[in-house]
Structure formats: structure tokens, C-alpha cells
Design a protein around this motif. Structure first.
Motif, PDB file in Angstrom:
ATOM      1  N   ARG A  45     -10.636 117.709  -1.807  1.00 50.33           N
ATOM      2  CA  ARG A  45      -9.426 117.813  -0.979  1.00 50.33           C
ATOM      3  C   ARG A  45      -9.790 118.003   0.490  1.00 50.33           C
ATOM      4  O   ARG A  45      -9.050 117.598   1.380  1.00 50.33           O
ATOM      5  N   VAL A  46     -10.917 118.642   0.760  1.00 48.82           N
ATOM      6  CA  VAL A  46     -11.336 118.944   2.130  1.00 48.82           C
ATOM      7  C   VAL A  46     -12.072 117.771   2.773  1.00 48.82           C
ATOM      8  O   VAL A  46     -11.841 117.450   3.939  1.00 48.82           O
ATOM      9  N   LEU A  47     -12.951 117.140   2.017  1.00 53.52           N
ATOM     10  CA  LEU A  47     -13.787 116.087   2.594  1.00 53.52           C
ATOM     11  C   LEU A  47     -12.974 114.819   2.834  1.00 53.52           C
ATOM     12  O   LEU A  47     -12.184 114.414   1.986  1.00 53.52           O
ATOM     13  N   PRO A  48     -13.168 114.185   3.989  1.00 54.35           N
ATOM     14  CA  PRO A  48     -12.403 112.976   4.304  1.00 54.35           C
ATOM     15  C   PRO A  48     -12.904 111.764   3.522  1.00 54.35           C
ATOM     16  O   PRO A  48     -13.947 111.818   2.865  1.00 54.35           O
ATOM     17  N   ASN A  49     -12.172 110.718   3.608  1.00 54.59           N
ATOM     18  CA  ASN A  49     -12.562 109.415   3.043  1.00 54.59           C
ATOM     19  C   ASN A  49     -12.690 109.423   1.527  1.00 54.59           C
ATOM     20  O   ASN A  49     -13.428 108.612   0.972  1.00 54.59           O
ATOM     21  N   GLY A  50     -12.009 110.331   0.864  1.00 51.25           N
ATOM     22  CA  GLY A  50     -12.034 110.350  -0.594  1.00 51.25           C
ATOM     23  C   GLY A  50     -13.427 110.491  -1.174  1.00 51.25           C
ATOM     24  O   GLY A  50     -13.741 109.878  -2.186  1.00 51.25           O
ATOM     25  N   GLU A  51     -14.276 111.287  -0.515  1.00 47.26           N
ATOM     26  CA  GLU A  51     -15.649 111.476  -0.986  1.00 47.26           C
ATOM     27  C   GLU A  51     -15.638 111.900  -2.450  1.00 47.26           C
ATOM     28  O   GLU A  51     -14.858 112.752  -2.852  1.00 47.26           O
ATOM     29  N   ARG A  52     -16.509 111.323  -3.228  1.00 52.71           N
ATOM     30  CA  ARG A  52     -16.588 111.630  -4.651  1.00 52.71           C
ATOM     31  C   ARG A  52     -17.802 112.500  -4.919  1.00 52.71           C
ATOM     32  O   ARG A  52     -18.928 112.115  -4.652  1.00 52.71           O
ATOM     33  N   LEU A  53     -17.555 113.679  -5.439  1.00 52.84           N
ATOM     34  CA  LEU A  53     -18.615 114.622  -5.783  1.00 52.84           C
ATOM     35  C   LEU A  53     -18.718 114.741  -7.292  1.00 52.84           C
ATOM     36  O   LEU A  53     -17.703 114.679  -7.992  1.00 52.84           O
ATOM     37  N   ASN A  54     -19.911 114.971  -7.763  1.00 50.26           N
ATOM     38  CA  ASN A  54     -20.066 115.390  -9.146  1.00 50.26           C
ATOM     39  C   ASN A  54     -20.358 116.890  -9.122  1.00 50.26           C
ATOM     40  O   ASN A  54     -20.485 117.485  -8.050  1.00 50.26           O
ATOM     41  N   GLN A  55     -20.466 117.492 -10.292  1.00 50.49           N
ATOM     42  CA  GLN A  55     -20.648 118.941 -10.351  1.00 50.49           C
ATOM     43  C   GLN A  55     -21.948 119.368  -9.691  1.00 50.49           C
ATOM     44  O   GLN A  55     -21.986 120.370  -8.975  1.00 50.49           O
ATOM     45  N   GLU A  56     -23.016 118.635  -9.894  1.00 47.63           N
ATOM     46  CA  GLU A  56     -24.309 118.999  -9.311  1.00 47.63           C
ATOM     47  C   GLU A  56     -24.251 119.002  -7.781  1.00 47.63           C
ATOM     48  O   GLU A  56     -24.735 119.945  -7.135  1.00 47.63           O
ATOM     49  N   LEU A  57     -23.634 117.982  -7.198  1.00 43.99           N
ATOM     50  CA  LEU A  57     -23.524 117.925  -5.733  1.00 43.99           C
ATOM     51  C   LEU A  57     -22.579 119.003  -5.203  1.00 43.99           C
ATOM     52  O   LEU A  57     -22.830 119.586  -4.152  1.00 43.99           O
ATOM     53  N   ALA A  58     -21.495 119.272  -5.931  1.00 42.77           N
ATOM     54  CA  ALA A  58     -20.556 120.322  -5.508  1.00 42.77           C
ATOM     55  C   ALA A  58     -21.248 121.684  -5.518  1.00 42.77           C
ATOM     56  O   ALA A  58     -21.091 122.475  -4.582  1.00 42.77           O
ATOM     57  N   ASP A  59     -22.036 121.961  -6.550  1.00 40.79           N
ATOM     58  CA  ASP A  59     -22.762 123.234  -6.612  1.00 40.79           C
ATOM     59  C   ASP A  59     -23.774 123.336  -5.470  1.00 40.79           C
ATOM     60  O   ASP A  59     -23.935 124.397  -4.858  1.00 40.79           O
TER      61      ASP A  59
END
Length: 190
Positions: A45-59
Motif C-alpha cells: 500500500r505504501v510503495l508506489p507503482n504497485g511494487e510486488r513483494l513476497n514474504q522474504e523481501l517484506a521481512d
């Protein structure tokens, strides 16, 4: 007060990441650290351009964001040296490199990350560099932590007079309403 439009936007993203993902209090209520899919969703919700994160990158990004929060907390304690130390440690770890980029109809502007970074480091680098820009300017004291009771969300004060003390209008109104109730009831406000 403007650093430059791109840097201002990235400082805002740093603030939003800290506020959306670090535990504490928000507007008088407990704010637990989001976990799992909730953490991924909060960051997206915060990152622009609809960035797609997986759990590993989010952590991984959360680890960097916790350190960004420490910068705001240090400045709030009037310990800019500690905040600068944390920023320098992050810059040393992330090694964001400056380069000019033109995209999305914007003019040329500086970006500060390696084109080889993963998404977590790719956002942590520019957020850290943006905070370094603030700390290395005459506006370091513009980083803050909300002074409302039971709220520890962070902010950057972009007002002309530099007197912001709250993360939001909601917190400012809570404090004003409490002070009014105290005055109306004949109670002293501390």
C-alpha cells in the motif's frame, strides 16, 4: 521547505513505511507489527507503482525500516549524532549509488540505488539516502515522533514555521480536545 520533489517523495515513503510496519501506538491505540500477508499488504500500500513483494523481501525490508525508525527516534531525543550514525551504518551496508533517471513523465532526477538490488534493498537505499539528505541539511529537527499520548508514529515537518508536533490532524485534535476538557473541568493540563 523542499529538498527536491523526488527526495521529498522518498522521505514520505520512509515515513509511511515506518508508520505502516513498526509496532507501538497509533492515535491512542496499540499498533501491533503486521506479520505475514498483512506485512506484505501494508508495504504494498505504501510503495508506489504497485511494487510486488513476497514474504522474504517484506521481512528483509522490515529489518531496514526498523533501523529507519531508530533515526526518527534519535532525532526526537535531540541526538542527531545517533541518527546520523544509524544512517551512515545503513548507507555503508546498502551502498546506494547515485544516478540520473527519467521516468513517468518526470524530468531527470537523482536516484540512489543499485540497479542490481532486490526490491527490499532497492527501497531501503533511497529511503536512507533521503533521510541522510534531511540530516545533512539545516532541517534535521524536522524529523519527529508524534507527541500525542499513546502515539509514536513518525513524521517529517514540511511546514513553513517548523512547529509540527503530531503525526496527524487526528492526534493534534485529540490533544486539543483533551486540553479543552481539562480546562472546562477546572483541571490542570501538563
Amino acid at each position: 521547505m523542499d529538498f527536491n520533489s523526488h527526495q521529498d517523495a522518498v522521505v514520505g515513503i520512509a515515513v509511511d513505511l515506518v508508520n505502516a510496519t513498526t509496532p507501538g501506538h497509533s492515535r491512542g491505540r496499540p499498533f501491533p507489527e503486521p506479520r505475514g500477508a498483512d506485512l506484505v499488504a501494508a508495504m504494498q500500500r505504501v510503495l508506489p507503482n504497485g511494487e510486488r513483494l513476497n514474504q522474504e523481501l517484506a521481512d528483509k525490508l522490515l529489518g531496514h525500516v526498523r533501523r529507519l525508525r531508530a533515526v526518527f527516534e534519535a532525532v526526537e531525543r535531540d541526538d542527531v549524532d545517533a541518527g546520523a550514525g544509524e544512517v551512515n551504518a545503513l548507507l555503508d551496508q546498502l551502498r546506494p549509488s547515485p544516478f540520473l533517471e527519467k521516468h513517468d513523465g518526470e524530468p531527470w532526477h537523482l536516484h540512489f540505488h543499485s540497479r542490481d538490488d532486490d526490491l527490499a534493498d532497492g527501497w531501503a537505499g533511497p529511503c536512507t539516502t533521503a533521510l541522510a539528505t534531511v540530516l545533512g541539511s539545516d532541517y534535521a529537527e524536522r524529523l519527529g515522533v508524534c507527541s500525542a499520548p499513546e502515539c509514536d508514529r513518525v513524521y517529517v515537518d514540511v511546514s513553513r514555521n517548523g512547529t509540527r508536533r503530531f503525526c496527524s490532524t487526528a492526534c493534534q485534535n485529540r490533544v486539543k480536545a483533551a486540553a479543552h476538557r481539562a480546562r472546562a473541568g477546572g483541571l490542570a493540563v501538563s
